[in-house]
Design a protein around this motif. Structure first.
Motif, PDB file in Angstrom:
ATOM      1  N   ARG A   1     -60.378 -67.523  59.707  1.00  0.00           N
ATOM      2  CA  ARG A   1     -60.155 -66.981  61.049  1.00  0.00           C
ATOM      3  C   ARG A   1     -60.631 -65.536  61.057  1.00  0.00           C
ATOM      4  O   ARG A   1     -60.270 -64.756  60.173  1.00  0.00           O
TER       5      ARG A   1
ATOM      6  N   ARG B   1     -61.299 -52.241  74.525  1.00  0.00           N
ATOM      7  CA  ARG B   1     -60.013 -52.283  73.844  1.00  0.00           C
ATOM      8  C   ARG B   1     -59.801 -51.015  73.040  1.00  0.00           C
ATOM      9  O   ARG B   1     -60.751 -50.440  72.495  1.00  0.00           O
TER      10      ARG B   1
ATOM     11  N   SER C   1     -53.865 -67.818  68.981  1.00  0.00           N
ATOM     12  CA  SER C   1     -54.916 -68.765  69.340  1.00  0.00           C
ATOM     13  C   SER C   1     -54.981 -69.846  68.272  1.00  0.00           C
ATOM     14  O   SER C   1     -54.846 -69.566  67.083  1.00  0.00           O
ATOM     15  N   MET C   2     -55.193 -71.080  68.698  1.00  0.00           N
ATOM     16  CA  MET C   2     -55.229 -72.179  67.743  1.00  0.00           C
ATOM     17  C   MET C   2     -56.366 -73.122  68.131  1.00  0.00           C
ATOM     18  O   MET C   2     -56.574 -73.395  69.310  1.00  0.00           O
ATOM     19  N   ALA C   3     -57.100 -73.579  67.143  1.00  0.00           N
ATOM     20  CA  ALA C   3     -58.206 -74.507  67.417  1.00  0.00           C
ATOM     21  C   ALA C   3     -57.736 -75.936  67.163  1.00  0.00           C
ATOM     22  O   ALA C   3     -56.868 -76.170  66.325  1.00  0.00           O
TER      23      ALA C   3
ATOM     24  N   ALA D   1     -63.258 -68.045  65.536  1.00  0.00           N
ATOM     25  CA  ALA D   1     -63.522 -66.662  65.927  1.00  0.00           C
ATOM     26  C   ALA D   1     -62.750 -66.304  67.189  1.00  0.00           C
ATOM     27  O   ALA D   1     -62.967 -66.901  68.243  1.00  0.00           O
TER      28      ALA D   1
ATOM     29  N   GLU E   1     -53.119 -62.798  65.078  1.00  0.00           N
ATOM     30  CA  GLU E   1     -53.989 -63.947  64.853  1.00  0.00           C
ATOM     31  C   GLU E   1     -54.184 -64.235  63.371  1.00  0.00           C
ATOM     32  O   GLU E   1     -54.872 -65.183  63.005  1.00  0.00           O
TER      33      GLU E   1
ATOM     34  N   PHE F   1     -66.393 -71.005  61.447  1.00  0.00           N
ATOM     35  CA  PHE F   1     -65.267 -70.072  61.541  1.00  0.00           C
ATOM     36  C   PHE F   1     -64.476 -70.308  62.826  1.00  0.00           C
ATOM     37  O   PHE F   1     -65.025 -70.812  63.805  1.00  0.00           O
TER      38      PHE F   1
ATOM     39  N   THR G   1     -61.823 -60.474  71.607  1.00  0.00           N
ATOM     40  CA  THR G   1     -60.835 -59.673  72.353  1.00  0.00           C
ATOM     41  C   THR G   1     -61.299 -59.256  73.739  1.00  0.00           C
ATOM     42  O   THR G   1     -60.500 -58.786  74.533  1.00  0.00           O
TER      43      THR G   1
ATOM     44  N   ARG H   1     -57.123 -65.183  74.667  1.00  0.00           N
ATOM     45  CA  ARG H   1     -56.272 -63.997  74.680  1.00  0.00           C
ATOM     46  C   ARG H   1     -56.928 -62.819  75.401  1.00  0.00           C
ATOM     47  O   ARG H   1     -56.236 -61.836  75.695  1.00  0.00           O
ATOM     48  N   ILE H   2     -58.197 -62.918  75.707  1.00  0.00           N
ATOM     49  CA  ILE H   2     -58.874 -61.831  76.422  1.00  0.00           C
ATOM     50  C   ILE H   2     -58.079 -61.460  77.677  1.00  0.00           C
ATOM     51  O   ILE H   2     -57.853 -60.293  77.953  1.00  0.00           O
TER      52      ILE H   2
ATOM     53  N   SER I   1     -62.171 -77.213  68.922  1.00  0.00           N
ATOM     54  CA  SER I   1     -63.094 -76.902  67.837  1.00  0.00           C
ATOM     55  C   SER I   1     -64.419 -77.582  68.122  1.00  0.00           C
ATOM     56  O   SER I   1     -64.462 -78.618  68.778  1.00  0.00           O
TER      57      SER I   1
ATOM     58  N   ARG J   1     -68.622 -69.357  65.109  1.00  0.00           N
ATOM     59  CA  ARG J   1     -68.091 -70.692  65.439  1.00  0.00           C
ATOM     60  C   ARG J   1     -69.027 -71.774  64.879  1.00  0.00           C
ATOM     61  O   ARG J   1     -68.580 -72.730  64.253  1.00  0.00           O
TER      62      ARG J   1
ATOM     63  N   ALA K   1     -64.557 -72.637  65.919  1.00  0.00           N
ATOM     64  CA  ALA K   1     -64.087 -72.541  67.299  1.00  0.00           C
ATOM     65  C   ALA K   1     -64.273 -71.128  67.817  1.00  0.00           C
ATOM     66  O   ALA K   1     -64.237 -70.157  67.062  1.00  0.00           O
ATOM     67  N   PHE K   2     -64.501 -71.037  69.128  1.00  0.00           N
ATOM     68  CA  PHE K   2     -64.518 -69.748  69.822  1.00  0.00           C
ATOM     69  C   PHE K   2     -63.199 -69.652  70.561  1.00  0.00           C
ATOM     70  O   PHE K   2     -62.915 -70.457  71.449  1.00  0.00           O
ATOM     71  N   LEU K   3     -62.378 -68.690  70.175  1.00  0.00           N
ATOM     72  CA  LEU K   3     -61.037 -68.587  70.736  1.00  0.00           C
ATOM     73  C   LEU K   3     -60.998 -67.371  71.670  1.00  0.00           C
ATOM     74  O   LEU K   3     -60.909 -66.241  71.215  1.00  0.00           O
TER      75      LEU K   3
END
Lengths: 142, 304, 549
Positions: free
Chosen positions: A9, A45, B114-116, A38, A57, A36, A41, B98-99, B86, A32, B93-95
């Protein structure tokens, strides 16, 4: 990804006021596609927000992007904020419009790798892989 | 962070320990048993688990962000588990959920994770369920599970929730048609977000019809209108959520759902825990392809 | 010129008038040897499809350009975007540029200024004076334009969310120079919609932002009639990774939203339409770029005429500024960038741009040095004075390749605009993330092609060399931030704070009412209220927008 029992992660953050997120988003997607997970944000920030998100995270590496020339202030601030939150072990990588002569100062401040425009994505992805490997080893060693 | 530090940290609500614990359980680490065994069951029982689902673009994350703000105004500690798919090809994964919640980043009583989906056949329920329990045990209530409502595994996840909201917005017509069959059935609250946009009224009328149909069959589906980007309708939505929770707790529906979720998680974990042994047995059985796969599987199971 | 009633009509009605008002640069344009260069080359026989699709320069649908003689009359404005560190340093750079033949100023502001933070705001740490000049108050603006006559120099300002404040400061400085509002010329970018999808310097949510923009339109139509009140920008959309078609479609879709907002606010279409200007990217695919500019011009003309029923030709003209593509610059073998910029600048000129910024070769590494800025300007001058491409209007017209490409881009962009219309307009499409996703996908696909070596970037994924010598770079001294903060502190102590508070209170009232914001902003600016203070009042009234990813 083959040969890796756990998913790595990572978190990609944009500290400061720079809104050019093309590079950050491309990198997050490339990560990704390299297996990974990813977390991204979004732009604008603060260093502390990025550090807090990295902790929540539970990432193994943080990547920062800034194209506005503020990297000398902002990247070390993230390293510092991670330390403040007891997460100084998480490696920080940086990228953006960064002149060569700033590299030493950034390394000195604890940024493990720095990449400028034109670096092949594969090379950056590999650096994240290595940083995560080292981080995981450090963890299991404890 | 060693075992003792971790368990101590969990007790002390240390954000780093909570985050580590979720990862370790998700990765099937040997420490998972100790972590899950240390949780505060009464807190988990009392916490509200709120499901948020809906198609991309409907405004789920923005709505979640506003709900967080609403509960924080009452000093409640909140957990969010934001689930993204995923990649089927790379497994990565692109998480990005949370943005939209980053304004709470420095609030130590808002924990966003965040969880994939990790392409698990099962397993997602087990991992997400464990994360819910870890967050609830650390004092979070509600714990919000946010997920795009596509695919079987996401449908299962929603079954972990005590109350589920389906977030819809005008202008997403095709997606809604595709989802109607599945998610409309599991949703307790139909949220029409972007209620100030063209088409919202038509959508609201459609949703009212669905809700009536559900109520005719003994359900208790409600419809709420929101403009998440401006914070409108959030208080009413929260009231509706709480009223339903109360009703479910008093009427036994809550216990029934928790039991169902519990059983799902147990099944999921059983399969997860069995997987390594099964893989080993299959490998040991050699590379011959004699016999039907199903018969072979039955044979392997008899050995366990 | 071919014999055709339409051609004769154009010569009589459009060309003659134009030649009378704006004589051409030379009496006769010739090749070496004396052969004459035609003003506008046309097909042997002019037919209806030609007139409908291409027409004549300065005439609907403006495919061939917005002026009848284009660069035979006057070259495009050579406008170099510049600004860094503090007002005094930037002022020096502007005067240097004016001395070297630049014909218009283009002000780059630092990020805190663009996002409405003072230099001493915690959010500004590390960013002060970095990508442009730091402006905290009218006092800085006075220094920025010291000894620059605002009645003759036209100034373009890249400012969006805080455009109302910077415009007010500009007007106030002009007043102090004795230049009335009617005489100032220039452009504010003022294009907030693309900030949400591509550039990121938004402050307020879309709806109050659109109100501020229409307030500016209204105020300027009365007080600064020669000032372009918006520069609808595809540049940054392209920089974020869009295709040429997406650049045209999203930019014009944003344009439609601004026109609609102004109409909704009760403005008369033909009173503001001619003050709309555009800003495009010139990237490396030379011929596609030329076609893009031509397609954009034609499509906008049709939109204004058919969708909005514009009556005046000037309302249908897409006039645009161009900047060469920053994202194509490489940090490797930086001299190659001069060649890239030359090709891109050529595309802009062949496409009929009204003004042009050429990037400097070292910009992938840092802000440009004075030397490299001069080479960038010289590039434009070589194209203008030596290449001869400006001697004939729209010289590539009629090429099968160019015309097919122009038609194709127009059709695809038009289709994409239809899709956005069906999704409820561009604001809804931005809120949904539709526009952002489209751009991101294009950006990622492009990058993948480079990674796989399918797309060659000279010096980067092929033809690499080992570079030992690093070029000299422009550095912004961290001292700049400290000094600017000091200057701000001194201002806060020396001004009449009672007057400032009164002006800010009035602004707050205006923001909560339906009143036009500009008079209240102007009053606050004159009292030396800071940019951050003024924007704080508006933040409180309008709320803030946050990244939607």
């Amino acid at each position: 990804m083959a040969g890796r029992s756990r998913k790595y992660r990572v978190l990609i953050g944009k500290p400061g006021l720079d809104g050019h997120d093309r590079g950050a988003k491309i990198l997050a997607r490339a990560l990704r596609d390299a297996g990974f997970e990813a977390v991204y944000t979004g732009i604008r920030r603060t260093a502390d927000e990025i550090a807090a998100a990295a902790v929540q995270e539970d990432v193994s590496a943080v990547g920062l992007s800034s194209l506005s020339g503020a990297h000398l202030r902002l990247f070390p601030a993230v390293v510092e904020a991670l330390k403040q939150r007891g997460a100084g072990d998480i490696p920080v990588l940086g990228g953006g419009v960064i002149p060569d002569e700033d590299l030493a100062a950034l390394k000195q401040a604890g940024i493990v790798e720095v990449y400028t425009p034109g670096t092949p994505l594969a090379q950056v992805v590999e650096a994240f892989e290595n940083a995560c490997d080292r981080h995981q080893k450090g963890r299991s060693g404890k | 962070m060693n075992r003792e530090d971790l368990l101590q940290g969990l007790k002390g609500r240390d954000p780093r320990a909570i985050a580590r614990a979720i990862s370790l359980v998700e990765d099937g680490d040997p420490l998972a048993d100790a972590i899950l065994g240390s949780l505060d069951e009464s807190r988990i029982e009392q916490a509200l688990v709120l499901g948020m689902t809906g198609p991309p673009g409907a405004g789920k994350s923005t709505l979640t962000d506003q709900i967080i703000a609403g509960y924080r105004a009452r000093s409640q500690r909140i957990g969010v588990i934001a689930i993204d798919p995923s990649s089927a090809i790379s497994g990565g994964a692109f998480l990005g959920d949370r943005i939209r919640m980053m304004r709470h980043a420095l609030d130590s009583d808002v924990i966003v994770r965040s969880m994939a989906t990790r392409g698990r056949l099962g397993g997602l329920c087990a991992a997400a369920g464990a994360a819910v329990r870890i967050l609830a045990s650390s004092g979070c209530s509600p714990v919000i599970i946010e997920t795009v409502g596509v695919g079987q595994s996401e449908m299962d996840i929603i079954r972990l929730a005590d109350v589920t909201t389906l977030v819809l917005a005008p202008g997403l017509g095709d997606d809604i048609q595709a989802m109607k069959a599945g998610l409309l059935e599991v949703a307790d609250i139909l949220v029409v977000n972007k209620a100030d946009c063209v088409g919202a009224e038509t959508l609201a009328m459609d949703m009212e019809a669905v809700a009536r149909e559900s109520r005719d069959k003994g359900g208790s589906t409600e419809v709420c209108m929101t403009v998440a980007s401006e914070g409108r309708g959030i208080a009413e939505l929260m009231q509706t959520v709480e009223a339903l929770e109360k009703q479910y707790r008093q009427g036994g529906e809550h216990a029934r759902r928790r039991q169902h979720a519990y059983d799902l998680e147990v099944l999921d974990w059983a399969l997860e825990l069995l997987r390594p042994e099964l893989l080993e047995k299959i490998a040991k059985s050699g590379s011959n392809r004699t016999g039907d796969p199903r018969l072979k599987a039955a044979g392997i199971l008899r050995q366990i | 010129m071919a014999e055709h009633p339409k051609a004769r009509e154009w010569e009589e009605k459009v060309l003659k008038k134009s030649l009378h008002r704006f004589p051409e640069r030379k009496e006769k344009f010739t090749h070496h040897g004396g052969e004459e260069v035609p003003r506008v080359a046309c097909p042997e026989s002019i037919d209806a499809p030609y007139v409908e699709k291409l027409g004549f320069p300065g005439q609907y649908p403006f495919t061939r350009g917005v002026q009848p003689t284009m660069y035979r009359g006057r070259f495009w404005t050579m406008r170099q975007y510049a600004g860094f560190s503090n007002a005094a340093e930037s002022n020096k750079r502007y005067r240097y540029l004016l001395e070297h033949g630049t014909t218009g100023l283009s002000v780059a502001f630092d990020l805190p200024t663009q996002i409405g933070y003072d230099s001493d705001d915690p959010m500004s740490v590390g960013e002060v004076g970095k990508v442009g000049v730091a402006i905290d108050s009218l006092a800085d603006m006075e220094v920025l334009f010291d000894r620059i006559p605002l009645d003759t120099v036209s100034t373009s300002m890249t400012i969006n969310a805080s455009a109302s404040v910077l415009l007010a400061m500009y007007v106030a400085v002009a007043e102090k120079q004795g230049v009335p509002g009617e005489k100032i010329q220039g452009t504010i970018q003022n294009d907030i919609l693309k900030e949400y999808v591509a550039r990121g310097t938004y402050i307020f949510p879309p709806r109050p932002s659109l109100r501020i923009i229409t307030d500016i339109f209204q105020w300027c139509s009365k007080h600064t009639p020669a000032f372009n009140t918006i520069s609808i920008s595809g540049y940054h959309i392209r920089e974020a990774g869009s295709t040429a078609v997406q650049e045209v479609a999203f930019t014009l879709a944003n344009g439609i939203a601004y026109v609609q907002a102004a109409l909704d606010a009760g403005m008369e279409l033909d009173s503001f339409a001619r003050r709309l200007s555009f800003f495009f990217n010139a990237s490396s695919d030379l011929l596609e770029e030329v076609a893009k500019f031509r397609a954009a011009r034609r499509l906008w003309a049709r939109i204004m005429k058919e969708r909005f029923s514009a009556a005046k030709p000037s309302s249908m003209m897409l006039r645009f500024h161009t900047q060469t593509a920053g994202n194509t610059l490489t940090a490797q073998q930086i001299d190659n960038n001069v060649v890239r910029v030359t090709l891109q600048a050529l595309a802009a000129v062949l496409g009929g741009t009204q003004s042009l910024h050429t990037n400097s070769r070292d910009e992938a590494l840092a802000l440009p040095t004075e030397d490299s800025v001069r080479t960038a300007l010289r590039t434009q001058q070589v194209i203008a004075y030596e290449s001869g491409v400006g001697d004939s209007v729209d010289p590539l017209a009629g090429s099968y390749f160019i015309e097919q490409l122009t038609d194709g881009i127009e059709a695809q962009a038009s289709e994409l605009i239809d899709t956005i219309d069906r999704a409820g307009g561009v604001v809804a499409a931005i809120e949904d993330g539709f526009v952002q996703r489209q751009i991101e996908n294009s950006a990622y696909d492009y990058q993948q092609e480079i990674e796989r070596g399918e797309r060659v970037v000279v010096g980067v994924n092929q033809f690499q060399t080992d570079e030992k010598v690093r070029p000299p770079l422009l550095r912004i001294d961290p001292e700049v931030e400290r000094a600017q903060v000091q200057r701000l502190k001194a201002l806060r102590e020396s001004r009449d704070n009672g007057q400032v508070q009164a002006a800010l209170a009035k602004l707050g009232e205006a923001a909560r009412s339906e009143a036009n914001l500009m008079p209240a902003i102007l009053e606050a600016v004159r009292s030396y209220a800071t940019l951050g203070e003024i924007c704080r009042v508006m933040r409180d009234a309008f709320g803030e927008f946050r990244d939607a990813g």
